[in-house]
Design an enzyme around this catalytic site. Structure first.
Site, PDB file in Angstrom:
ATOM      1  N   GLU A  85       0.521  60.214  58.791  1.00  0.00           N
ATOM      2  CA  GLU A  85       1.703  59.523  59.357  1.00  0.00           C
ATOM      3  C   GLU A  85       1.301  58.710  60.590  1.00  0.00           C
ATOM      4  O   GLU A  85       0.749  59.244  61.553  1.00  0.00           O
ATOM      5  CB  GLU A  85       2.790  60.541  59.698  1.00  0.00           C
ATOM      6  CG  GLU A  85       4.106  59.876  60.037  1.00  0.00           C
ATOM      7  CD  GLU A  85       5.248  60.864  60.229  1.00  0.00           C
ATOM      8  OE1 GLU A  85       5.273  61.915  59.556  1.00  0.00           O
ATOM      9  OE2 GLU A  85       6.124  60.571  61.064  1.00  0.00           O
ATOM     10  N   LYS A 280      10.613  69.433  61.870  1.00  0.00           N
ATOM     11  CA  LYS A 280       9.622  68.622  61.148  1.00  0.00           C
ATOM     12  C   LYS A 280       8.750  67.892  62.165  1.00  0.00           C
ATOM     13  O   LYS A 280       7.533  67.755  61.988  1.00  0.00           O
ATOM     14  CB  LYS A 280      10.347  67.649  60.207  1.00  0.00           C
ATOM     15  CG  LYS A 280       9.447  66.923  59.226  1.00  0.00           C
ATOM     16  CD  LYS A 280       8.836  65.660  59.775  1.00  0.00           C
ATOM     17  CE  LYS A 280       8.007  64.939  58.731  1.00  0.00           C
ATOM     18  NZ  LYS A 280       7.349  63.752  59.281  1.00  0.00           N
ATOM     19  N   ASP A 296      -4.563  77.205  56.699  1.00  0.00           N
ATOM     20  CA  ASP A 296      -3.665  77.078  55.550  1.00  0.00           C
ATOM     21  C   ASP A 296      -2.299  76.583  56.035  1.00  0.00           C
ATOM     22  O   ASP A 296      -1.487  77.369  56.522  1.00  0.00           O
ATOM     23  CB  ASP A 296      -3.571  78.457  54.882  1.00  0.00           C
ATOM     24  CG  ASP A 296      -2.686  78.469  53.655  1.00  0.00           C
ATOM     25  OD1 ASP A 296      -1.906  77.520  53.468  1.00  0.00           O
ATOM     26  OD2 ASP A 296      -2.768  79.445  52.890  1.00  0.00           O
ATOM     27  N   HIS A 393       7.595  53.794  66.118  1.00  0.00           N
ATOM     28  CA  HIS A 393       7.185  54.102  64.751  1.00  0.00           C
ATOM     29  C   HIS A 393       6.767  52.827  64.013  1.00  0.00           C
ATOM     30  O   HIS A 393       5.717  52.775  63.384  1.00  0.00           O
ATOM     31  CB  HIS A 393       8.360  54.772  64.038  1.00  0.00           C
ATOM     32  CG  HIS A 393       7.998  55.356  62.725  1.00  0.00           C
ATOM     33  ND1 HIS A 393       7.327  56.554  62.622  1.00  0.00           N
ATOM     34  CD2 HIS A 393       8.188  54.904  61.475  1.00  0.00           C
ATOM     35  CE1 HIS A 393       7.133  56.806  61.347  1.00  0.00           C
ATOM     36  NE2 HIS A 393       7.631  55.825  60.629  1.00  0.00           N
TER      37      HIS A 393
HETATM   38  C1  MEV Z   1       9.222  61.940  62.015  1.00  0.00           C
HETATM   39  O1  MEV Z   1       8.034  62.250  61.321  1.00  0.00           O
HETATM   40  C2  MEV Z   1       9.625  63.069  62.935  1.00  0.00           C
HETATM   41  C3  MEV Z   1      10.951  62.895  63.652  1.00  0.00           C
HETATM   42  O2  MEV Z   1      11.980  62.641  62.711  1.00  0.00           O
HETATM   43  C4  MEV Z   1      11.206  64.158  64.415  1.00  0.00           C
HETATM   44  C5  MEV Z   1      12.570  64.235  65.063  1.00  0.00           C
HETATM   45  O3  MEV Z   1      13.525  63.607  64.570  1.00  0.00           O
HETATM   46  O4  MEV Z   1      12.682  64.966  66.068  1.00  0.00           O
HETATM   47  C6  MEV Z   1      10.914  61.695  64.562  1.00  0.00           C
END
Ligand code: MEV
Length: 449
Positions: A85, A280, A296, A393
Site C-alpha cells: 500500500e 485496519k 505469521d 494517499h
Molecule cells: C487505509 O489503508 C487506512 C485508513 O483507512 C485507516 C483509518 O481510516 O484510520 C486510512
C-alpha cells in the site's frame, strides 16, 4: 473442457508451469516468460523460496521499505516494512519523526502467555472426569518431557493445564486448556506437539482408568491445536506530549486538533463500522513489520480482531485522552511473535530485517511492532481529522497511476512537479498525461516540418 488434473504436485516445476500456461493463457509463451522474469538468478536462493511452499511457480514480490527515526523506549530503530500500500511507509515514517521529537514511543510487555487446547468429547459423569484429570495431570508434563526439554532450558515450557467444562454450550464437550511460555519462538510447533501428546495421554490413560465405565473410557479427542487468540500475550505502546506541542504540519490550533483526535478515537471505540477501518490502519503498520520479520500475519490478524471484540462489541484497539494539558494516545495489542525458528532463520530478507532491528528478542519485537501500529494509526487519524486522507494517499498513489499509464521518466518528472501544487485524482493525472503526450507529438510534428 475440465481443467482438473491428477498428480499435479508430482510434476516438475517446469511441467507445472507448462500445464498452467497451456490451460489458462491465450499466449502461453508470454505467461511463461512473465513467471520466469521473477525467478532469482541465484539458483540456491530460488530453490530456497521454491521449497517454502508446495507448487511454487515463481516469486511474488512485495516492496521492502524502511521507516527510520523510530524512538522506542529511548532507543533508535529503523523499522522494516513489507507492504504494497503506497502511503503506509511514508505515513509511519512521518509519525515516527514527529514522536521522536516528543519523547518517542513508550512500550511495555503486559504478558507473554500462549494458549493451546485439546477439544474432546466425554460421555459420562463429570465428577469422575475431574477426579481422573487431577490424577493424571502430572503425566501430561512427564510424557511431554522430550518435547519440552529444550524449551525449559530457555526458560519456557508448559505453564499450566486446566480441564474446562463446555457442556453448557455443546453436549459432552470438554477441553484441556493449556498455557505456555515459548520465549523467543512464536511457539506454534512446540505447542501443537505438546497438545498432540496430551491428546494421546488423555486417551490412553482413560482406557486404563478403572473408575470409568466402558463408555467413559472412550474419550474422543476431536482436535488438538494452539489458539491464535492470545489475550494474555499483550504489549502496550504509548505516546504523549503537552497538547501545545501537537502543532507541527497542520494549520490547526493544537487544542482543537487534540480534541478532534480524541473524538475520532472515541467514535472508533463505540462504532464498529468505524472501529474496523480504524484498526485496519493499525494493522497497516503491524502487518508490514510482521511480514518483514517472517512472522505469521494471519495469526496476528485473527488474534488482534478477536481481542478488539473482547468486551462483546468490536471496538478500537487504541485510546486517547487529554488530561491536565497532556495528550496521550495508547494501545494494548496481542502479538504472538517469534524471532527464532520458522522463517526467521530461513528467509535471507527476514534475517536482514531482524539484524537491522538489532536481533531483537520476541518481547522486543512485540514492542517494535506495536509502536509501528500506533504510529500508523496516529498518522491516519492526523490526516483524517485535518487535511483528509486523500491528499497524502493520492500523492503516494501518483506513481502507481503513472505506471498504469506507462509513463516514461520525463513524463513522471513533469507530472510529479505539476501535482506538487495541484490535487491528485486519477482523472486529473490521465488528463495531464494526455496533454503532455499531445504537446510532445505536436512538437515532434513541428520539428519534422
Ligand atoms: C487505509 O489503508 C487506512 C485508513 O483507512 C485507516 C483509518 O481510516 O484510520 C486510512
Amino acid at each position: 473442457m475440465s481443467k482438473a488434473i491428477a498428480g499435479f504436485s508430482k510434476l516438475t516445476k517446469q511441467e507445472k508451469i507448462n500445464w498452467i500456461a497451456n490451460e489458462y493463457f491465450t499466449n502461453p509463451a508470454v505467461a511463461v516468460s512473465l513467471l520466469k522474469k521473477y525467478w532469482n538468478n541465484d539458483e540456491n536462493l530460488q530453490k530456497l523460496h521454491d521449497e517454502f511452499i508446495e507448487n511454487t511457480i515463481t516469486n511474488f514480490y512485495l516492496p521492502l521499505g524502511v521507516c527510520p527515526n523510530f524512538n522506542i523506549n529511548g532507543r533508535e530503530y529503523t523499522i522494516p516494512m513489507a507492504i504494497e500500500e503506497s502511503s503506509v511507509v511514508a505515513a509511519a515514517s512521518k509519525a515516527a519523526k514527529f514522536w521522536a521529537q516528543r519523547g518517542g514511543f513508550k512500550t511495555m510487555i503486559l504478558g507473554t502467555e500462549k494458549i493451546g487446547q485439546v477439544h474432546f468429547i466425554y460421555k459420562g459423569d463429570k465428577q469422575k472426569l475431574i477426579a481422573f484429570f487431577n490424577t493424571i495431570k502430572p503425566k501430561f508434563f512427564s510424557e511431554t518431557e522430550s518435547i519440552t526439554k529444550n524449551m525449559q532450558k530457555r526458560g519456557g515450557g508448559i505453564t499450566d493445564i486446566e480441564l474446562r467444562d463446555k457442556t453448557e454450550s455443546l453436549d459432552n464437550y470438554y477441553q484441556l486448556h493449556a498455557t505456555f511460555e515459548t520465549k523467543d519462538s512464536m511457539g506454534a510447533n512446540f505447542i501443537n506437539s505438546c497438545l498432540e501428546q496430551f491428546s494421546k495421554t488423555l486417551k490412553s490413560e482413560a482406557l486404563q482408568y478403572t473408575d470409568f465405565t466402558e463408555e467413559e473410557k472412550n474419550i474422543e479427542t476431536v482436535m488438538s491445536i494452539l489458539s491464535n487468540y492470545v489475550p494474555n500475550c499483550v504489549v502496550r505502546a504509548e505516546v504523549s506530549c503537552p497538547v501545545a506541542d501537537l502543532n507541527e504540519g497542520n494549520n490547526i490550533d493544537p487544542q482543537e486538533f487534540a480534541e478532534k483526535f480524541v473524538t475520532a478515537v472515541k467514535i472508533a471505540e463505540i462504532e464498529p463500522f468505524r472501529a474496523v477501518t480504524h484498526n485496519k490502519g493499525v494493522m497497516n503498520g503491524i502487518d508490514a513489520v510482521v511480514v518483514a520479520t517472517g512472522n505469521d500475519f494471519r495469526a496476528v490478524e485473527a488474534g488482534v480482531h478477536a481481542y478488539a471484540s473482547k468486551n462483546g462489541t468490536y471496538s478500537s484497539l487504541s485510546h486517547a485522552k487529554i488530561e491536565n494539558g497532556i495528550f496521550t494516545f495508547w494501545m494494548d495489542v496481542p502479538l504472538a511473535l517469534g524471532t527464532v525458528g520458522g522463517l526467521t532463520t530461513l528467509h535471507p530478507l527476514v534475517k536482514f530485517s531482524l539484524e537491522m532491528l538489532g536481533n531483537p528478542t520476541a518481547k522486543e519485537l512485540m514492542q517494535i511492532v506495536a509502536a509501528a501500529g500506533l504510529a500508523q494509526n496516529f498518522a491516519a487519524l492526523r490526516s483524517l481529522t485535518t487535511t483528509g486522507i486523500q491528499q497524502g494517499h493520492m500523492k503516494m498513489h501518483l506513481m502507481n497511476i503513472l505506471n498504469q499509464l506507462e509513463a516514461n521518466e520525463s513524463e513522471k518528472l513533469q507530472t510529479v512537479k505539476h501535482f506538487e501544487q495541484n490535487t491528485v485524482t486519477h482523472a486529473a493525472v490521465v488528463d495531464f498525461i494526455k496533454d503532455l503526450r499531445k504537446a510532445t507529438a505536436s512538437n515532434i510534428e513541428t520539428d519534422i516540418l
